[in-house]
Design a protein around this motif. Structure first.
Motif, PDB file in Angstrom:
ATOM      1  N   LEU A   1      16.975  -0.323 -26.364  1.00 32.35           N
ATOM      2  CA  LEU A   1      16.652  -1.116 -25.182  1.00 32.35           C
ATOM      3  C   LEU A   1      16.947  -2.583 -25.465  1.00 32.35           C
ATOM      4  O   LEU A   1      16.751  -3.052 -26.591  1.00 32.35           O
ATOM      5  CB  LEU A   1      15.181  -0.956 -24.809  1.00 32.35           C
ATOM      6  N   GLU A   2      17.392  -3.286 -24.446  1.00 27.66           N
ATOM      7  CA  GLU A   2      17.641  -4.720 -24.591  1.00 27.66           C
ATOM      8  C   GLU A   2      16.415  -5.492 -24.118  1.00 27.66           C
ATOM      9  O   GLU A   2      15.866  -5.231 -23.048  1.00 27.66           O
ATOM     10  CB  GLU A   2      18.860  -5.139 -23.767  1.00 27.66           C
ATOM     11  N   TYR A   3      15.985  -6.436 -24.952  1.00 32.73           N
ATOM     12  CA  TYR A   3      14.808  -7.248 -24.635  1.00 32.73           C
ATOM     13  C   TYR A   3      15.057  -8.663 -25.139  1.00 32.73           C
ATOM     14  O   TYR A   3      15.314  -8.862 -26.325  1.00 32.73           O
ATOM     15  CB  TYR A   3      13.557  -6.646 -25.290  1.00 32.73           C
ATOM     16  N   GLU A   4      15.022  -9.620 -24.238  1.00 29.59           N
ATOM     17  CA  GLU A   4      15.240 -11.031 -24.554  1.00 29.59           C
ATOM     18  C   GLU A   4      16.535 -11.233 -25.346  1.00 29.59           C
ATOM     19  O   GLU A   4      16.575 -11.945 -26.351  1.00 29.59           O
ATOM     20  CB  GLU A   4      14.043 -11.609 -25.300  1.00 29.59           C
ATOM     21  N   GLY A   5      17.597 -10.567 -24.906  1.00 27.74           N
ATOM     22  CA  GLY A   5      18.906 -10.727 -25.510  1.00 27.74           C
ATOM     23  C   GLY A   5      19.126  -9.964 -26.803  1.00 27.74           C
ATOM     24  O   GLY A   5      20.193 -10.059 -27.400  1.00 27.74           O
ATOM     25  N   GLN A   6      18.147  -9.195 -27.247  1.00 28.58           N
ATOM     26  CA  GLN A   6      18.286  -8.426 -28.479  1.00 28.58           C
ATOM     27  C   GLN A   6      18.227  -6.931 -28.167  1.00 28.58           C
ATOM     28  O   GLN A   6      17.478  -6.505 -27.287  1.00 28.58           O
ATOM     29  CB  GLN A   6      17.155  -8.749 -29.456  1.00 28.58           C
ATOM     30  N   ASN A   7      18.996  -6.164 -28.911  1.00 23.94           N
ATOM     31  CA  ASN A   7      18.920  -4.704 -28.804  1.00 23.94           C
ATOM     32  C   ASN A   7      17.869  -4.210 -29.785  1.00 23.94           C
ATOM     33  O   ASN A   7      17.923  -4.530 -30.973  1.00 23.94           O
ATOM     34  CB  ASN A   7      20.272  -4.059 -29.106  1.00 23.94           C
ATOM     35  N   LEU A   8      16.920  -3.443 -29.271  1.00 24.19           N
ATOM     36  CA  LEU A   8      15.831  -2.938 -30.095  1.00 24.19           C
ATOM     37  C   LEU A   8      15.887  -1.422 -30.174  1.00 24.19           C
ATOM     38  O   LEU A   8      16.077  -0.746 -29.151  1.00 24.19           O
ATOM     39  CB  LEU A   8      14.477  -3.347 -29.505  1.00 24.19           C
TER      40      LEU A   8
END
Length: 135
Positions: free
Chosen positions: A73-80
């Motif tokens: 998932l993408e969150y605040e520009g990062q892939n987690l």
């Protein structure tokens, strides 16, 4: 199986009194004007946990939750890297969310009410087609 178009009036859920599983109820009106209630006992409550560690797995296991998949998932520009966690009953999602967030963990989709989660995932609009067994 019968397919029919309905106008969705409301939805909710209840826990089966002996099996303890959630059963979603969809209240609708057919094109002919007949009101009907549809039941689905196949949908399970879930949420996502980002970057799980071994302690998270241990806590989830002891709480009776089950890891059923992984997703990025993408969150605040990062892939987690996230795991999908399934619970037995909808109220357990909020309980586990609070425990995990209390430990500084990041969770996703844990604040969506169960009937709404069902509607989103099944792509139910106000007017939709449902498949059910014959009366």
């Amino acid at each position: 199986m019968v397919k029919e178009k309905i106008f969705v009036l409301a939805s909710d859920y209840y826990n089966h009194p002996t099996e303890g599983i959630p059963i979603v109820r969809i209240y609708g009106k057919t094109e002919e004007g007949t009101t009907k209630t549809y039941y689905d006992n196949t949908f399970k409550p879930y949420f996502y946990l980002a970057n799980p560690n071994k302690y998270d797995y241990r806590m989830l296991n002891s709480a009776g939750a089950e890891v059923v998949g992984e997703k990025e998932l993408e969150y605040e520009g990062q892939n987690l890297r996230c795991i999908k966690i399934q619970t037995r009953k909808p109220h357990e999602v909020a309980r586990l969310r609070d425990r995990l967030e209390g430990r500084g963990r990041t969770v996703f989709s844990a604040d969506i009410l169960f009937p709404l989660r069902y509607a989103y995932d099944k792509d139910l609009g106000s007017f939709c087609e449902v498949e059910s067994e014959e009366d």
